[in-house]
Design a protein around this motif. Structure first.
Motif, PDB file in Angstrom:
ATOM      1  N   VAL A  83       5.712  -9.450  14.505  1.00 35.95           N
ATOM      2  CA  VAL A  83       5.430 -10.386  13.420  1.00 35.95           C
ATOM      3  C   VAL A  83       4.061 -11.040  13.634  1.00 35.95           C
ATOM      4  O   VAL A  83       3.238 -11.120  12.712  1.00 35.95           O
ATOM      5  CB  VAL A  83       6.533 -11.456  13.321  1.00 35.95           C
ATOM      6  N   TRP A  86       1.251  -8.391  13.079  1.00 38.96           N
ATOM      7  CA  TRP A  86       1.011  -8.060  11.674  1.00 38.96           C
ATOM      8  C   TRP A  86       0.299  -9.200  10.957  1.00 38.96           C
ATOM      9  O   TRP A  86      -0.647  -8.972  10.189  1.00 38.96           O
ATOM     10  CB  TRP A  86       2.331  -7.730  10.983  1.00 38.96           C
ATOM     11  N   LEU A  87       0.728 -10.422  11.203  1.00 38.16           N
ATOM     12  CA  LEU A  87       0.090 -11.573  10.561  1.00 38.16           C
ATOM     13  C   LEU A  87      -1.356 -11.725  11.025  1.00 38.16           C
ATOM     14  O   LEU A  87      -2.229 -12.117  10.248  1.00 38.16           O
ATOM     15  CB  LEU A  87       0.887 -12.843  10.850  1.00 38.16           C
ATOM     16  N   ASN A  88      -1.611 -11.417  12.286  1.00 36.04           N
ATOM     17  CA  ASN A  88      -2.973 -11.493  12.801  1.00 36.04           C
ATOM     18  C   ASN A  88      -3.888 -10.494  12.102  1.00 36.04           C
ATOM     19  O   ASN A  88      -5.046 -10.798  11.798  1.00 36.04           O
ATOM     20  CB  ASN A  88      -2.970 -11.233  14.307  1.00 36.04           C
ATOM     21  N   GLY A  91      -2.411 -11.056   7.685  1.00 37.22           N
ATOM     22  CA  GLY A  91      -1.970 -12.307   7.087  1.00 37.22           C
ATOM     23  C   GLY A  91      -2.972 -12.877   6.101  1.00 37.22           C
ATOM     24  O   GLY A  91      -2.600 -13.442   5.068  1.00 37.22           O
TER      25      GLY A  91
END
Length: 322
Positions: A83, A86-88, A91
């Motif tokens: 998570v 992926w956000l890094n 996002g």
């Protein structure tokens, strides 16, 4: 959900179950974090992974569901890794970065050599309001159709090989760009905008294929990308815009010769991922608008035409980027 969460309290096995799921979650996160370390020596596996990198995020809700079904606290905690990864990476694409204003609207479209409605496609992209328009995969026999359909909107144009550039402003220094193919699929022109000259490049890099016996075959594409990057790097003008089908995403390290020196308008001023291919179910943004010495203001995907690609457009500010 209540059913899935029932029975967790007082069950010591929640820390022993789902170790395999936890390992898969951590591995998924590491793949996303360390994608640049995946070697290309075997079937260009690294580039293949980077092409569809955003879609790895779909595995996260699946792993979450399995962790809940297995009642595994370890697997749930391990999901923090993918998570966060992926956000890094993506996002920022979830927010709307589009602005207002700008001096120039540009657009590009791979029209598909077998397009059943070239005239309609030309009218559709002209209706976008683009001041400068690039088209790729132009079949010689159909070029007159595009020229006729676009003539009312664009006074100036040039077609070099299978790519073309249409402009509302005068063009000079028009020439083909050698991208090591043996035939012309790239060009360059100076467009005399009201804010001064801007170098425009149009390119259609070679297609890539996924083959069982050879993996992600992209050697010719990679060679052409390096040649295109060299041409752009040695261009004397400070303001440059690249329009075209690069057959690769911004994450693909094999396009570094281009992406290292230019900004994606979608990444800087778009909303969402802006996937452009295939038009029926877009999965990747292989059509690109990139700039150097120019400030992106907004970037978007245009409605589908009769092509298998979606056209894309961007609004840029020339004065602030000069």
């Amino acid at each position: 959900m209540d059913h899935l969460l029932s029975g967790w309290r007082g069950d010591p096995r929640i820390w022993r179950r789902g170790l395999v799921l936890a390992a898969i979650a951590v591995l998924l996160g590491l793949v996303m974090l360390l994608h640049a370390r995946i070697p290309n020596r075997i079937g260009n596996l690294g580039s293949l992974t980077e092409t569809f990198l955003p879609w790895l995020g779909l595995l996260i809700p699946l792993l979450l569901l399995l962790a809940l079904v297995r009642r595994s606290a370890v697997a749930l905690i391990a999901l923090v890794v993918p998570v966060a990864a992926w956000l890094n990476l993506f996002g920022g694409l979830l927010t709307d970065r589009t602005g207002s204003g700008g001096d120039l609207t540009v657009a590009t479209h791979n029209v598909n050599a077998d397009n059943p409605d070239p005239s309609g496609t030309a009218r559709d992209v002209a209706a976008s309001g683009a001041d400068v328009l690039a088209l790729e995969e132009l079949k010689a026999s159909v070029v007159p159709v595009y020229e006729k359909a676009l003539a009312p909107t664009y006074k100036y144009h040039s077609v070099q090989g299978t790519v073309g550039l249409w402009s509302k402003y005068p063009m000079s220094g028009v020439k083909s760009v050698d991208i090591q193919l043996g035939w012309t699929r790239a060009m360059r022109a100076t467009v005399a905008t009201p804010e001064g000259p801007v170098a425009f490049y149009v390119a259609h890099l070679p297609s890539v294929r996924v083959k069982l016996e050879a993996g992600f075959t992209a050697r010719q594409r990679d060679t052409s990308a390096d040649a295109l990057g060299e041409a752009i790097a040695h261009d004397p003008l400070g303001r440059k815009v690249l329009l075209g089908d690069l057959n690769g995403t911004m994450n693909d390290r094999s396009l570094n010769g281009v992406t290292a020196q230019m900004r994606s308008t979608q990444g800087a001023a778009g909303s969402g991922f802006g996937f452009s291919w295939p038009a029926s179910f877009p999965m990747a943004r292989i059509d690109q608008i990139m700039v150097q010495g120019v400030e992106p203001v907004s970037s978007w995907t245009l409605p589908a035409t009769a092509s298998d690609h979606l056209p894309i457009a961007a609004r840029v500010n020339l004065e602030s980027g000069s």
